[in-house]
Write an enzyme that holds these catalytic residues in place. Structure first.
Site, PDB file in Angstrom:
ATOM      1  N   ARG A 240      61.415 -22.870  32.824  1.00 34.45           N
ATOM      2  CA  ARG A 240      60.789 -23.782  31.876  1.00 34.45           C
ATOM      3  C   ARG A 240      59.340 -24.010  32.296  1.00 34.45           C
ATOM      4  O   ARG A 240      59.045 -24.137  33.494  1.00 34.45           O
ATOM      5  CB  ARG A 240      61.515 -25.129  31.858  1.00 34.45           C
ATOM      6  CG  ARG A 240      62.811 -25.115  31.083  1.00 34.45           C
ATOM      7  CD  ARG A 240      62.580 -24.935  29.579  1.00 34.45           C
ATOM      8  NE  ARG A 240      63.811 -24.934  28.819  1.00 34.45           N
ATOM      9  CZ  ARG A 240      64.502 -23.840  28.483  1.00 34.45           C
ATOM     10  NH1 ARG A 240      64.080 -22.638  28.827  1.00 34.45           N
ATOM     11  NH2 ARG A 240      65.613 -23.937  27.763  1.00 34.45           N
ATOM     12  N   GLU A 269      54.482 -25.196  24.397  1.00 37.66           N
ATOM     13  CA  GLU A 269      54.697 -23.977  23.611  1.00 37.66           C
ATOM     14  C   GLU A 269      54.649 -24.306  22.124  1.00 37.66           C
ATOM     15  O   GLU A 269      55.104 -25.380  21.736  1.00 37.66           O
ATOM     16  CB  GLU A 269      56.061 -23.366  23.956  1.00 37.66           C
ATOM     17  CG  GLU A 269      56.141 -22.940  25.402  1.00 37.66           C
ATOM     18  CD  GLU A 269      57.515 -22.390  25.793  1.00 37.66           C
ATOM     19  OE1 GLU A 269      58.367 -22.177  24.903  1.00 37.66           O
ATOM     20  OE2 GLU A 269      57.738 -22.184  26.993  1.00 37.66           O
ATOM     21  N   HIS A 288      58.237 -16.774  25.084  1.00 39.67           N
ATOM     22  CA  HIS A 288      59.572 -17.347  25.317  1.00 39.67           C
ATOM     23  C   HIS A 288      60.667 -16.503  24.644  1.00 39.67           C
ATOM     24  O   HIS A 288      61.368 -16.961  23.742  1.00 39.67           O
ATOM     25  CB  HIS A 288      59.625 -18.799  24.820  1.00 39.67           C
ATOM     26  CG  HIS A 288      60.730 -19.588  25.455  1.00 39.67           C
ATOM     27  ND1 HIS A 288      60.666 -20.931  25.699  1.00 39.67           N
ATOM     28  CD2 HIS A 288      61.950 -19.208  25.903  1.00 39.67           C
ATOM     29  CE1 HIS A 288      61.788 -21.352  26.253  1.00 39.67           C
ATOM     30  NE2 HIS A 288      62.594 -20.304  26.387  1.00 39.67           N
TER      31      HIS A 288
HETATM   32  C1  DGY Z   1      67.399 -20.818  26.830  1.00 38.23           C
HETATM   33  O1  DGY Z   1      68.436 -20.365  26.346  1.00 38.23           O
HETATM   34  O2  DGY Z   1      67.348 -21.932  27.341  1.00 38.23           O
HETATM   35  C2  DGY Z   1      66.204 -19.951  26.754  1.00 38.23           C
HETATM   36  O3  DGY Z   1      65.090 -20.544  27.277  1.00 38.23           O
HETATM   37  C3  DGY Z   1      66.021 -19.490  25.335  1.00 38.23           C
HETATM   38  O4  DGY Z   1      65.460 -18.215  25.338  1.00 38.23           O
END
Ligand code: DGY
Length: 327
Positions: A240, A269, A288
């Site tokens: 993250r 983002e 992402h």
């Molecule tokens: C998640 O599943 O948490 C990812 O970051 C999405 O791609």
């Protein structure tokens, strides 16, 4: 006759998925543009909804819950759920569901791709050819760093971390990990070694961040951490964005404290084309897309549908974040 439940989907999904939901519920969907549903629409729809099919871009918070009197389940299309106020949901007995496991291997593929991309300067190389700069073979042209036999340090050793470690063993890498709890089984099976955070940072040639965003991990990677990395080491983030103090990463790159970065996630983002991190040739930035293979995204959608259906049928969902609502 029982009322058909109402499911609101916050982003346009493929027809085949929507049809599955229509087989057991009335469906509303934000399908007007490929952008997050406007807050006002989400608030209004939440008031009517028995279930919300949500994305990481939808903040689900106290304001939503207050008026969402019928809401029984929030199904997030992700393994992460930092967009959702879990305590608020739990207090109201609302099930919060997510999509773990299904995306493990796909996300590990992406993480390993970023390692390869930054080390072998693949982004730069692609641009070089596309821009017509390739005029002759040259001994040190776009020479990067080796990946094989190097040390990979994984911060956040969940299932995705273990899947990356399996890939790394094929490259004969030495794999270190740091995690809240030691994983003795993984140490045995995957020949990975535990290190305290600081030791891992200092020893690794590639520091791979896979942690979820929690109060413990927020702002974990500061300038001081980057400064402790080898100057030849790369930082990769598929966890993250807010685990990193982005201005500190920028400073570390400016000052040559690290060799480069591969980033699938950012503090805020989406990032625009003028984002300062994009100015560095040694930074690879992705939008992402950790779990974004067609197969995996469809499987994640199927899981969310199944989770919603089960909760609305009065059963336990397959993957729930707050099982304590059943206690
Ligand atoms: C998640 O599943 O948490 C990812 O970051 C999405 O791609």
């Amino acid at each position: 006759m029982n009322r058909k439940p109402y499911v609101y989907i916050t982003r346009k999904l493929p027809e085949q998925i929507v049809n599955k939901i229509k087989s057991f519920a009335n469906v509303g969907m934000w399908e007007w543009e490929d952008k997050p549903v406007p807050r006002s629409v989400l608030l209004e729809e939440s008031r009517k909804a028995d279930a919300l099919f949500t994305m990481l871009s939808d903040p689900i918070d106290e304001e939503i819950y207050t008026d969402a009197k019928k809401l029984k389940v929030v199904a997030n299309l992700a393994v992460g759920y930092d967009n959702i106020d879990i305590n608020g949901a739990t207090r109201r007995g609302i099930a919060v569901c997510h999509t773990p496991d299904i995306l493990t291997e796909t996300t590990a593929d992406l993480a390993f791709s970023l390692i390869m991309m930054v080390a072998r300067r693949l982004g730069e190389a692609i641009e070089y050819v596309k821009k017509g700069k390739w005029t002759s073979w040259s001994p040190l042209l776009l020479a990067g760093a080796d990946v094989h036999h190097k040390t990979l340090g994984i911060v956040g050793m969940g299932k995705i971390g273990e899947a990356v470690a399996r890939r790394a063993s094929g490259f004969q890498m030495n794999v270190l990990y740091n995690n809240r709890h030691r994983k003795l089984e993984a140490e045995k099976q995957l020949a990975v070694e535990y290190r305290p955070f600081e030791a891992l940072i200092e020893e690794s040639d590639f520091v791979l961040c896979l942690t979820p965003l929690t109060e413990e991990t927020r702002n974990l990677f500061t300038y001081d951490v980057f400064k402790k990395m080898k100057k030849t080491a790369y930082f990769i983030n598929v966890g993250r964005g807010r685990v990193v103090v982005e201005k500190d990463l920028i400073r570390a790159l400016q000052e040559g404290e690290i060799a480069g970065a591969g980033l699938d996630v950012f503090e805020n983002e989406p990032i625009g084309a003028d984002h300062p991190l994009l100015k560095f040739p040694n930074v690879v930035a992705l939008p992402h897309i950790g779990s974004a293979s067609m197969e995996t995204r469809l499987a994640m959608m199927d899981r969310s549908v199944e989770n919603i259906k089960r909760v609305l049928d009065g059963k336990r969902p397959i993957s729930i974040v707050n099982p304590e609502i059943y206690e």
